[in-house]
Design a protein around this motif. Structure first.
Motif, short mmCIF file in Angstrom:
data_model
loop_
_atom_site.label_atom_id
_atom_site.label_comp_id
_atom_site.label_asym_id
_atom_site.label_seq_id
_atom_site.Cartn_x
_atom_site.Cartn_y
_atom_site.Cartn_z
N ALA A 299 0.82 -1.19 0.00
CA ALA A 299 0.00 0.00 0.00
C ALA A 299 0.87 1.25 0.00
CB ALA A 299 -0.90 0.00 1.23
N LYS A 300 0.68 2.12 -0.97
CA LYS A 300 1.49 3.32 -1.07
C LYS A 300 0.60 4.56 -0.92
CE LYS A 300 4.96 1.19 -4.03
NZ LYS A 300 5.66 1.24 -5.33
N PRO A 301 0.87 5.39 0.05
CA PRO A 301 0.08 6.58 0.21
C PRO A 301 0.32 7.56 -0.93
CG PRO A 301 1.98 6.63 1.67
CD PRO A 301 1.96 5.27 1.04
N ALA A 302 -0.65 8.43 -1.16
CA ALA A 302 -0.51 9.41 -2.23
C ALA A 302 0.63 10.36 -1.95
CB ALA A 302 -1.83 10.16 -2.38
N GLY A 303 0.93 10.65 -0.72
CA GLY A 303 2.01 11.54 -0.33
C GLY A 303 2.00 11.70 1.16
N ILE B 57 -6.97 12.00 17.40
CA ILE B 57 -7.48 11.59 16.10
C ILE B 57 -7.90 10.13 16.22
CG2 ILE B 57 -6.08 13.21 14.77
CD1 ILE B 57 -4.13 10.95 14.17
N ARG B 58 -8.71 9.68 15.27
CA ARG B 58 -9.19 8.30 15.32
C ARG B 58 -8.31 7.34 14.52
NH1 ARG B 58 -14.17 7.11 17.22
NH2 ARG B 58 -15.50 8.83 17.88
N THR B 59 -7.40 7.86 13.72
CA THR B 59 -6.55 6.99 12.90
C THR B 59 -5.60 6.19 13.79
OG1 THR B 59 -6.59 8.68 11.17
CG2 THR B 59 -4.94 6.92 10.97
N PRO B 60 -5.63 4.87 13.70
CA PRO B 60 -4.71 4.07 14.54
C PRO B 60 -3.27 4.20 14.07
CG PRO B 60 -5.97 2.63 13.08
CD PRO B 60 -6.54 4.02 12.92
N ILE B 61 -2.36 3.91 14.98
CA ILE B 61 -0.93 4.06 14.71
C ILE B 61 -0.49 3.30 13.46
CG2 ILE B 61 1.35 3.37 15.56
CD1 ILE B 61 0.46 5.89 16.87
N ILE C 126 1.30 5.51 10.35
CA ILE C 126 2.71 5.45 9.98
C ILE C 126 2.87 5.38 8.46
CG2 ILE C 126 2.84 2.94 10.21
CD1 ILE C 126 5.60 5.50 11.07
N ALA C 127 1.93 4.73 7.78
CA ALA C 127 2.02 4.60 6.33
C ALA C 127 1.77 5.93 5.62
CB ALA C 127 1.03 3.56 5.83
N GLN C 128 1.18 6.90 6.30
CA GLN C 128 0.83 8.18 5.69
C GLN C 128 1.86 9.28 6.00
OE1 GLN C 128 -3.37 9.22 6.43
NE2 GLN C 128 -3.67 7.12 7.15
N LEU C 129 2.83 8.97 6.84
CA LEU C 129 3.81 9.97 7.25
C LEU C 129 5.12 9.82 6.47
CD1 LEU C 129 3.21 9.64 11.08
CD2 LEU C 129 2.60 11.62 9.67
N GLU D 90 11.20 9.49 6.41
CA GLU D 90 12.50 10.07 6.73
C GLU D 90 12.45 10.91 8.00
OE1 GLU D 90 15.35 9.55 5.06
OE2 GLU D 90 14.27 8.12 3.82
N ARG D 91 11.25 11.32 8.38
CA ARG D 91 11.12 12.22 9.52
C ARG D 91 10.38 11.59 10.70
NH1 ARG D 91 7.90 16.99 7.71
NH2 ARG D 91 8.52 17.84 9.73
N PHE D 92 9.52 10.61 10.40
CA PHE D 92 8.72 10.00 11.47
C PHE D 92 9.08 8.53 11.60
CE2 PHE D 92 6.38 13.75 10.32
CZ PHE D 92 5.86 14.21 11.51
#
Length: 268
Positions: A157-161, A203-207, A211-214, A217-219
């Motif tokens: 799964a690849k996030p848009a950005g 927020i309701r988004t689980p960890i 992580i896949a949306q961050l 390199e920074r998170f």
């Protein structure tokens, strides 16, 4: 060959099927009488809490449990507790495990197989005691491999950005919080806490989805319940038990680093 251990060791068993947990305890008592089983947990959350409180030498974890899976429990272990997974289903995990794990046990547990497991455990514990500096590598590599297998589609799964903002609540208000200002994200029951230097949001988004949306390199995820923003990391510290903690500018408390993620900081 029998390995002589210098002292009695302690163990925790976690299985949501009580009769299987009791059967495993009885089998362990037969092949390893001096092993002290200090707790039998009925689910993953109870196992995690009791491991943190009791710090057993060993944890026999069923992989598929309600609340937290055995994989998630193992990932969150902070001390020197070594893990033996007990599984009836996950053939992929078993295949990965055969390469690097301290050991695994298939259900139904056979006495002869358990005897070999005990010998391997004793060797591992003897090595641990001989090497006071610890050995995070085996379990870390194992957990990373299992985690990839355990979350179908997570590697593809690849996030848009990378996220630039999160919509987070504070009381009755909804805020747009720049991720640049976030010190860390931390799981909090059904929510994820968004911590900045000046405020805390939810927020309701689980960890595991966040992580896949961050920006990777920074998170960095440093614990099953925590993601830190490296831009705000001021340093790390090891305690007398060789546990690693991250210090974040703008926040008073240190954040624990799970063994599975310690290797991330070796180059810092």
């Amino acid at each position: 060959m029998t390995i002589t251990t210098p002292a009695a060791f302690t163990a925790l068993i976690a299985d949501d099927e009580p009769h299987l947990a009791r059967a495993l305890a009885a089998q362990l008592n037969a092949v390893w009488p001096e092993l002290d089983i200090v707790h039998i947990a009925r689910n993953g959350q109870e196992a995690a809490e009791q491991i943190a409180a009791l710090q057993p030498d060993l944890a026999f974890l069923d992989i598929q449990m309600p609340g937290l899976t055995g994989l998630e429990v193992a990932e969150g272990i902070e001390g020197a507790t070594r893990v033996v997974f007990v599984t009836a289903y996950d053939q992929y995990a078993v295949q990965a495990f055969e390469q690097e794990a301290i050991d695994y046990v298939l259900k139904p547990v056979e006495a002869e197989r358990l005897g070999r497991t005990v010998e391997r455990i004793r060797r591992a514990l003897a090595k641990r005691d001989a090497d006071a500096s610890g050995d995070d590598g085996v379990d870390a590599r194992l957990l990373a491999a299992l985690q990839r297998l355990h979350v179908p589609g997570s590697t593809t799964a690849k996030p848009a950005g990378p996220l630039r903002w999160v919509r987070a609540t504070q009381g009755d208000l909804m805020h747009q919080v720049p991720v640049d200002e976030v010190l860390f994200f931390r799981a909090d029951d059904k929510y994820t806490c968004v911590q900045t230097a000046t405020a805390e949001y939810l927020i309701r988004t689980p960890i595991h989805e966040l992580i896949a949306q961050l920006d990777g390199e920074r998170f960095w995820q440093v614990h099953r319940s925590t993601i830190v923003n490296l831009d705000h990391v001021s340093g790390t510290r090891r305690d007398e038990l060789s546990r690693l903690f991250v210090r974040v500018r703008g926040h008073a408390n240190e954040l624990p680093v799970s063994r599975a993620y310690v290797h991330l900081f070796k180059s810092m």
